[in-house]
Write a protein that holds these residues in place. Structure first.
Motif, PDB file in Angstrom:
ATOM      1  N   LEU A  31      13.689   6.754  22.924  1.00 63.15           N
ATOM      2  CA  LEU A  31      13.648   7.378  21.598  1.00 63.15           C
ATOM      3  C   LEU A  31      12.231   7.800  21.216  1.00 63.15           C
ATOM      4  CD1 LEU A  31      16.128   5.093  19.615  1.00 63.15           C
ATOM      5  CD2 LEU A  31      16.563   7.328  20.662  1.00 63.15           C
ATOM      6  N   SER A  32      11.248   6.957  21.508  1.00 62.89           N
ATOM      7  CA  SER A  32       9.860   7.330  21.203  1.00 62.89           C
ATOM      8  C   SER A  32       9.410   8.481  22.091  1.00 62.89           C
ATOM      9  CB  SER A  32       8.936   6.128  21.361  1.00 62.89           C
ATOM     10  OG  SER A  32       8.980   5.599  22.676  1.00 62.89           O
ATOM     11  N   GLY A  33       9.896   8.510  23.337  1.00 65.43           N
ATOM     12  CA  GLY A  33       9.568   9.617  24.232  1.00 65.43           C
ATOM     13  C   GLY A  33      10.146  10.929  23.740  1.00 65.43           C
ATOM     14  N   LEU A  34      11.366  10.891  23.220  1.00 64.21           N
ATOM     15  CA  LEU A  34      11.969  12.101  22.660  1.00 64.21           C
ATOM     16  C   LEU A  34      11.175  12.575  21.443  1.00 64.21           C
ATOM     17  CD1 LEU A  34      15.779  11.223  22.872  1.00 64.21           C
ATOM     18  CD2 LEU A  34      14.580  13.016  24.146  1.00 64.21           C
ATOM     19  N   ALA A  35      10.685  11.627  20.641  1.00 60.72           N
ATOM     20  CA  ALA A  35       9.882  11.988  19.461  1.00 60.72           C
ATOM     21  C   ALA A  35       8.616  12.729  19.871  1.00 60.72           C
ATOM     22  CB  ALA A  35       9.528  10.732  18.672  1.00 60.72           C
ATOM     23  N   LEU A  36       8.048  12.346  21.008  1.00 64.75           N
ATOM     24  CA  LEU A  36       6.831  12.996  21.498  1.00 64.75           C
ATOM     25  C   LEU A  36       7.131  14.270  22.279  1.00 64.75           C
ATOM     26  CD1 LEU A  36       4.981   9.793  22.762  1.00 64.75           C
ATOM     27  CD2 LEU A  36       4.511  11.066  20.661  1.00 64.75           C
ATOM     28  N   PHE A  37       8.361  14.384  22.752  1.00 69.86           N
ATOM     29  CA  PHE A  37       8.723  15.505  23.620  1.00 69.86           C
ATOM     30  C   PHE A  37       8.920  16.815  22.866  1.00 69.86           C
ATOM     31  CE2 PHE A  37      12.101  17.991  25.779  1.00 69.86           C
ATOM     32  CZ  PHE A  37      11.433  18.289  26.959  1.00 69.86           C
ATOM     33  N   HIS A  38       9.563  16.746  21.690  1.00 70.81           N
ATOM     34  CA  HIS A  38       9.888  17.986  20.965  1.00 70.81           C
ATOM     35  C   HIS A  38       9.881  17.723  19.460  1.00 70.81           C
ATOM     36  CE1 HIS A  38      12.183  21.514  19.631  1.00 70.81           C
ATOM     37  NE2 HIS A  38      11.842  22.067  20.780  1.00 70.81           N
ATOM     38  N   PRO A  39       9.384  18.671  18.671  1.00 70.48           N
ATOM     39  CA  PRO A  39       9.340  18.497  17.209  1.00 70.48           C
ATOM     40  C   PRO A  39      10.696  18.187  16.583  1.00 70.48           C
ATOM     41  CG  PRO A  39       8.001  20.366  17.861  1.00 70.48           C
ATOM     42  CD  PRO A  39       8.727  19.929  19.099  1.00 70.48           C
ATOM     43  N   THR A  54       3.549   5.760  17.440  1.00 68.65           N
ATOM     44  CA  THR A  54       4.471   6.088  18.533  1.00 68.65           C
ATOM     45  C   THR A  54       3.692   6.490  19.777  1.00 68.65           C
ATOM     46  OG1 THR A  54       6.217   6.798  17.005  1.00 68.65           O
ATOM     47  CG2 THR A  54       6.321   7.649  19.269  1.00 68.65           C
ATOM     48  N   ARG A  55       2.656   7.311  19.606  1.00 69.59           N
ATOM     49  CA  ARG A  55       1.835   7.744  20.740  1.00 69.59           C
ATOM     50  C   ARG A  55       1.131   6.553  21.385  1.00 69.59           C
ATOM     51  NH1 ARG A  55      -3.246   8.854  21.912  1.00 69.59           N
ATOM     52  NH2 ARG A  55      -3.999   8.421  19.803  1.00 69.59           N
ATOM     53  N   ILE A  56       0.697   5.593  20.561  1.00 70.58           N
ATOM     54  CA  ILE A  56      -0.008   4.419  21.090  1.00 70.58           C
ATOM     55  C   ILE A  56       0.957   3.452  21.784  1.00 70.58           C
ATOM     56  CG2 ILE A  56      -1.305   2.340  20.434  1.00 70.58           C
ATOM     57  CD1 ILE A  56      -2.507   4.040  18.121  1.00 70.58           C
ATOM     58  N   LEU A  57       2.090   3.174  21.120  1.00 67.16           N
ATOM     59  CA  LEU A  57       2.989   2.125  21.606  1.00 67.16           C
ATOM     60  C   LEU A  57       3.899   2.576  22.746  1.00 67.16           C
ATOM     61  CD1 LEU A  57       4.056   0.490  18.214  1.00 67.16           C
ATOM     62  CD2 LEU A  57       2.458  -0.411  19.905  1.00 67.16           C
ATOM     63  N   HIS A  58       4.251   3.850  22.781  1.00 68.88           N
ATOM     64  CA  HIS A  58       5.195   4.350  23.803  1.00 68.88           C
ATOM     65  C   HIS A  58       4.803   3.930  25.221  1.00 68.88           C
ATOM     66  CE1 HIS A  58       7.922   7.075  25.927  1.00 68.88           C
ATOM     67  NE2 HIS A  58       6.864   7.492  26.612  1.00 68.88           N
ATOM     68  N   PRO A  59       3.585   4.180  25.687  1.00 69.32           N
ATOM     69  CA  PRO A  59       3.254   3.804  27.065  1.00 69.32           C
ATOM     70  C   PRO A  59       3.195   2.296  27.286  1.00 69.32           C
ATOM     71  CG  PRO A  59       1.319   4.667  25.935  1.00 69.32           C
ATOM     72  CD  PRO A  59       2.481   4.924  25.047  1.00 69.32           C
ATOM     73  N   PHE A  60       2.751   1.547  26.270  1.00 71.22           N
ATOM     74  CA  PHE A  60       2.687   0.091  26.431  1.00 71.22           C
ATOM     75  C   PHE A  60       4.083  -0.508  26.554  1.00 71.22           C
ATOM     76  CE2 PHE A  60      -1.591   0.715  24.587  1.00 71.22           C
ATOM     77  CZ  PHE A  60      -2.339  -0.041  25.487  1.00 71.22           C
TER      78      PHE A  60
END
Length: 216
Positions: A31-39, A54-60
């Protein structure tokens, strides 16, 4: 008094905990990846406290998911190699989708569909980890050539699509085959369920070749 059914342990508590931990972290990463993938999906960033978080936590969270999935994969690695019966099972897909299991070859602990899902997730999650590290700002991406970053972004997105699609199919199949969800919540299945869906595994348990019995 009616006799209680003879149950077979399919998943001990440690396996069930690991499975659900991977499932929860995977959903958060997806879900966080989708948030970063497209507006259009940016509203999903509120799940983790907004865009910056979201940008910080997604990869962790992705790294935590990979470590948990690795433990799960190593645990079930040996059960997921395709056999001759599995290939015949795939050739009889018409019988699979019409629930004519009496026509299918005897299935072990996992059927061919479950095994293919396992290997799909192994490859997809490994690619997600590798490509995710390459594009991870600000830790690794500054040291990676821009051409490689572009390729990594594309592979990352495609791997995520495959993994999410695989998960949707996995959930559907678990609901479709009655008793499968209970196996991963309670940890046990009935003797009749095992005999119907995993006959080869059932035979090995009855012969004492492998463990699996719990009488309740």
């Amino acid at each position: 008094m009616s006799k209680r059914p003879y149950l077979i342990e399919r998943y001990p508590p440690s396996d069930r905990f690991n499975h659900w931990f991977v499932a929860i972290t995977f959903i958060l990463v997806a879900l966080s990846g989708l948030a970063l993938f497209h507006p259009a999906f940016f509203f999903l960033s509120h799940l983790l406290g907004g865009g910056p978080w979201t940008r910080i936590l997604h990869p962790f969270i992705g790294v935590v998911m990979f470590v948990a999935f690795l433990a799960l994969a190593l645990r079930f690695w040996g059960h997921n190699f395709l056999t001759g019966n599995d290939r015949q099972w795939l050739r009889q897909m018409d019988d699979v989708v019409t629930n004519q299991e009496e026509k299918l070859p005897a299935v072990g602990r996992y059927n061919a569909g479950q095994k293919l899902f396992f290997w799909t997730m192994v490859i997809s999650i490994l690619l997600l980890l590798i490509t995710g590290i390459l594009i991870w700002q600000p830790y690794f991406a500054p040291y990676v050539p821009i051409v490689l970053i572009r390729v990594a972004v594309l592979v990352h997105a495609l791997s995520a699509f495959v993994a999410i699609t695989g998960l949707i199919i996995h959930i559907y199949a678990a609901i479709w085959v009655k008793g499968s969800v209970g196996a991963m919540t309670r940890g046990t299945v009935t003797e009749a369920w095992t005999r119907q869906h995993h006959l080869d595994w059932y035979r090995k348990i009855k012969k004492g070749e492998i463990r699996g019995h719990d009488h309740y």
